[in-house]
Design an enzyme around this catalytic site. Structure first.
Site, PDB file in Angstrom:
ATOM      1  N   CYS A 113       0.856  -1.278   0.057  1.00  0.00           N
ATOM      2  CA  CYS A 113      -0.082   0.023   0.004  1.00  0.00           C
ATOM      3  C   CYS A 113       0.752   1.190   0.006  1.00  0.00           C
ATOM      4  CB  CYS A 113      -1.060   0.001   1.157  1.00  0.00           C
ATOM      5  SG  CYS A 113      -2.258  -1.281   1.126  1.00  0.00           S
ATOM      6  N   HIS A 250      -2.745   6.757   2.961  1.00  0.00           N
ATOM      7  CA  HIS A 250      -3.129   5.646   2.054  1.00  0.00           C
ATOM      8  C   HIS A 250      -4.691   5.519   2.678  1.00  0.00           C
ATOM      9  CE1 HIS A 250      -3.990   1.450   1.452  1.00  0.00           C
ATOM     10  NE2 HIS A 250      -3.568   1.092   2.862  1.00  0.00           N
ATOM     11  N   ASN A 280     -10.630   0.114  -0.139  1.00  0.00           N
ATOM     12  CA  ASN A 280      -8.854   0.245   0.251  1.00  0.00           C
ATOM     13  C   ASN A 280      -8.531  -0.463  -1.390  1.00  0.00           C
ATOM     14  OD1 ASN A 280      -6.493  -0.450   0.450  1.00  0.00           O
ATOM     15  ND2 ASN A 280      -6.600  -1.155   2.544  1.00  0.00           N
TER      16      ASN A 280
END
Length: 322
Positions: A113, A250, A280
């Site tokens: 990520c 993030h 996500n």
């Protein structure tokens, strides 16, 4: 010494929108629980066979269309991904083929990520070297193909997406400073592990594990490290969080972003968020956030902080000044 500037950016998501109610049909969860714990309402999933290279190629074509450049003008292609098409050839090589970018060399970068942070840093160094002028940086993920859909604690978070950037050499670049870290930890978050052999057998065949995470440990690690990291990093540049116009962290979990905003004593309105509609999207989340910010706001004279954190454990920030 030349710097790096962004001349184009774009993002792409698959057509299929998966709502929380769609997930309720296949697992023991609820829309209320998902929104309360993650803030996520919808996510896009590649349910028609699009792989990571397909999403990456689509985003790249959209970005290229904003410029006067052809694919032949690209010197290098870097794809950051946690979910490549395969171990070999690289997803970046497939994008190079899809675009007919014959003059570009290409490779993947895997820092989960945090990928866009590490990828932007890497592309910047190639440009600053003076040997390369135009670099295509793409963050692309098809997280859905790596999910264990019986694991409701992980699966509800993730979506599929890609974002692409055309970076080029400029007298004055936008990257002011950067800082990256890695803490080796193979258990808190992992995906795609292939076990080694224990004996010779005709039955041997590579088996890959699904994505898995220990949610409580992830939350604890991020909430402990990231606010401190941001404050220290900014202080090294004689700045405080109050000096930053926009934060793009993030897109892990809306509640986690809210925690970071509160820890930094900053209004959530300064934080670019796309997790509620896309989920996500791993390395693509920050890249999408910056693309959306570029589309929605006049950034001239603004300071933007990008902060990534992900499996590895990897984390880091890049400070931009437009």
């Amino acid at each position: 010494m030349p710097g790096t500037k962004i001349i184009a950016s774009a993002h792409y998501v698959p057509e299929n929108v998966v709502t929380n109610d769609d997930l309720v049909k296949i697992m023991d969860t609820s829309d209320a629980w998902i929104q309360a714990h993650t803030g996520i309402k919808t996510r896009h999933m590649s349910l028609q066979g699009e792989d990571t290279s397909d999403l990456a190629t689509a985003a790249a074509k959209k970005a290229l269309a904003q410029t006067h450049l052809d694919a032949s003008d690209i010197d290098a292609i870097i794809v950051t991904t946690f979910t490549p098409d395969g171990l070999s050839p690289s997803t970046a090589a497939l994008v190079q083929r899809n675009l007919n970018a014959e003059g570009a060399w290409a490779y993947d970068l895997a820092t989960a990520c945090s990928g866009f942070i590490f990828g932007l840093s890497t592309a910047d160094k190639f440009i600053r070297s003076g040997s390369y002028r135009n670099i295509l940086l793409i963050s692309a993920e098809v997280n859905s193909k790596m999910m264990d859909f019986s694991d409701r604690t992980s699966t509800v978070f993730f979506g599929d997406a890609a974002a692409a950037y055309i970076l080029t050499s400029a007298e004055e670049g936008i990257i002011i400073d950067e800082e990256m870290h890695t803490i080796g930890n193979s258990e808190v978050v992992h995906s795609g592990r292939v076990a080694p052999l224990t004996q010779l057998s005709v039955d041997n065949y590579p088996k890959m594990d699904a994505f898995a995470q220990v949610g409580r440990d992830v939350f604890s690690e991020v909430t402990t490290l990231i606010p401190q990291h941001i404050v220290k990093f900014l202080a090294q540049n004689d700045l405080t969080p109050h000096d930053i116009d926009y934060f793009i962290p993030h897109q892990a979990n809306l509640r986690l972003i809210e925690f970071i905003a509160d820890a930094l004593q900053q209004p959530i309105t300064k934080f670019s968020t796309n997790i509620t509609k896309y989920g996500n999207t791993s390395s693509a989340g920050i890249a999408i956030g910056l693309d959306e910010l570029r589309q929605q706001q006049q950034l001239t004279g603004k300071k933007v902080l990008l902060t990534g954190f992900g499996a590895g454990f990897t984390y880091g920030s890049i400070l931009l000044s437009f």
